[in-house]
Design an enzyme around this catalytic site. Structure first.
Site, short mmCIF file in Angstrom:
data_model
loop_
_atom_site.label_atom_id
_atom_site.label_comp_id
_atom_site.label_asym_id
_atom_site.label_seq_id
_atom_site.Cartn_x
_atom_site.Cartn_y
_atom_site.Cartn_z
N ASP A 107 -11.46 -11.21 -4.80
CA ASP A 107 -11.62 -11.90 -3.51
C ASP A 107 -11.45 -13.41 -3.65
OD1 ASP A 107 -12.30 -9.37 -2.79
OD2 ASP A 107 -14.13 -9.93 -1.74
N GLU A 162 -6.12 -0.61 -12.30
CA GLU A 162 -5.16 0.41 -12.76
C GLU A 162 -3.72 -0.10 -12.64
OE1 GLU A 162 -6.22 4.17 -12.93
OE2 GLU A 162 -8.29 3.49 -13.01
N TRP A 194 -7.59 -4.42 -5.61
CA TRP A 194 -7.79 -5.63 -6.43
C TRP A 194 -6.98 -5.63 -7.73
CZ3 TRP A 194 -13.21 -3.33 -6.40
CH2 TRP A 194 -13.73 -3.33 -5.10
N GLY A 195 -5.89 -4.86 -7.77
CA GLY A 195 -5.05 -4.85 -8.97
C GLY A 195 -5.54 -3.88 -10.03
N ASP A 211 -10.09 -0.42 1.07
CA ASP A 211 -10.79 -1.13 -0.02
C ASP A 211 -11.14 -0.18 -1.17
OD1 ASP A 211 -11.90 -3.43 -1.10
OD2 ASP A 211 -13.00 -3.94 0.73
C1 GLA Z 1 -13.95 -6.45 -0.61
C2 GLA Z 1 -12.55 -6.91 -0.26
C3 GLA Z 1 -12.63 -8.05 0.75
C4 GLA Z 1 -13.39 -7.60 1.98
C5 GLA Z 1 -14.75 -7.10 1.58
C6 GLA Z 1 -15.49 -6.46 2.75
O1 GLA Z 1 -14.66 -7.41 -1.34
O2 GLA Z 1 -11.84 -7.29 -1.40
O3 GLA Z 1 -11.34 -8.50 1.09
O4 GLA Z 1 -12.66 -6.60 2.63
O5 GLA Z 1 -14.68 -6.12 0.56
O6 GLA Z 1 -16.73 -5.97 2.38
#
Ligand code: GLA
Length: 382
Positions: free
Chosen positions: A183, A164, A161-162, A126
């Site tokens: 998310d 950079e 999460w994309g 993450d």
């Molecule tokens: C981020 C990730 C999620 C999950 C949470 C856990 O938000 O993008 O997919 O893994 O952390 O805390």
């Protein structure tokens, strides 16, 4: 090659959040086998954030929370393996995980070896609490290399999460899948927003995020919410999706060639959604051995429309309707490289209903219901 086609499995976050423990993991492994998911191709049981104590131990290693995992993580891994499945865990590239627990920044090689010692086959990595001066690409490369240095085959599921423009470089640093979205939550709007963000790249709007989607490394649009029906960590009881909305979600993930990580409680999912998650024809398109990226056919964000080349000279057409009311979708064959004078027709099967629609030339038109979708398997006929 570690990952020939999009990875398939189950992840704890969508339903359980921090309420994970060894019982949950082991029961999911049982359900995976007993309820037909393993036979359908699902392989990984992944425990997300919140498996550890708040501080590292004296030896510097992260410590499994003994209340949740009284027998330790290797015990869980061994159980999952005994079912013929693979085991995944979670860490983060920052100084703390998203839930504030110990994380791997500056501890990459130690933590990678710990995961390898547990018998982990998959690491989700993450991006929370990442130092301002640190370099994202280097942090992901370092963990990718640390995993390789263990000598164990560990799928690296990079989750930044994309940020950079990760779709441009995650393949090159050794990731096997890379989250390029924020998310998901269990609403149709959340799912639709994710699809739009993937088909209309915000840096180059004429591009999609899928150009690097190919064997070895896949674009990840987050865990599925299919079957949650408003229950669980990323759900809101007041908003329940319909079966048709779940069908659109699953069909998109399959048609686009995205990893399939289920997020519902697979022990209790209703029959309709279980059959959807195990739909052989949709899964065959997801797992098509050529693993080609999709090609967008239309600029209307409310009606995502694309084609994707498949093996055996076939291709798939996908169209969804994200707004209220029925949509009449036209496909114009020259848009698909099939001009009017080509001498061929296109034989089409509706993948979701199984209906053979016959052979078409030049154009075809179909109704797509509100929040529904159309998946057509297509082949040339003379
Ligand atoms: C981020 C990730 C999620 C999950 C949470 C856990 O938000 O993008 O997919 O893994 O952390 O805390």
């Amino acid at each position: 090659m570690l990952v020939q086609t999009p990875p398939m499995g189950w992840n704890s976050w969508n339903t359980f959040g921090d309420r994970i423990n060894e019982k949950v993991a082991m029961e999911m492994a049982d359900a995976m086998v007993e309820l037909g998911y393993k036979d359908a191709g699902y392989q990984y049981i992944v425990l997300d954030d919140c498996w550890s104590l708040p501080e590292r131990g004296e030896d510097g290693r992260i410590v499994a929370n003994p209340e949740k995992f009284p027998h330790g993580m290797k015990y869980v891994a061994d159980y999952v393996h005994s079912k013929g499945l693979k085991f995944g865990m979670y860490s983060c590239s920052g100084v703390r995980t998203c839930c504030g627990l110990p994380s791997s920044f500056g501890h990459e090689y130690l933590d990678a070896q710990m995961f390898a010692d547990f018998g982990v086959d998959f690491l989700k990595y993450d991006y929370c609490n990442f130092p301002e001066t640190a370099k994202c690409r280097l942090a992901y490369l370092t963990m990718a290399q640390a995993l390789r240095a263990t000598g164990r085959d560990i799928l690296f599921s990079a989750c930044n999460w994309g940020c950079e423009d990760s779709w441009e470089w995650m393949r090159s640093i050794g990731a096997h899948m890379y989250r390029s979205t924020g998310d998901i939550n269990d609403t149709f709007q959340s799912m639709a927003g994710i699809v739009q963000s993937q088909l209309f790249n915000h840096v180059s709007p004429s591009e999609t995020n899928y150009n690097a989607n190919a064997a070895g490394c896949f674009n990840d649009t987050d865990m599925l919410t299919v079957g949650m029906y408003g229950n669980g960590n990323v759900a809101n009881n007041a908003v329940k999706q319909t079966y048709r909305e779940y069908e659109t979600q699953f069909a998109y993930w399959c048609a686009s060639g995205t990893p399939l990580m289920m997020g519902c409680d697979i022990r209790n999912v209703d029959d309709e959604c279980r059959k959807l998650l195990q739909n052989k024809e949709l899964l065959a398109i997801n797992q098509d051995p050529e693993c080609r990226p999709l090609l967008r056919l239309c600029n209307d964000k409310n009606h995502p429309t694309f084609m994707r080349e498949l093996s055996n000279n076939e291709f798939v057409l996908f169209c969804a309707n994200f707004i209220d009311g029925t949509r009449h979708t036209h496909f114009y064959f020259p848009d698909m490289g099939i001009p009017t004078n080509c001498g061929c027709k296109i034989d089409m099967t509706n993948v979701i209903t199984g209906e053979h629609l016959g052979a078409f030339a030049d154009t075809c038109q179909f109704e797509v219901p509100e929040h529904g979708c159309l998946v057509l398997r297509c082949k040339f006929v003379k």
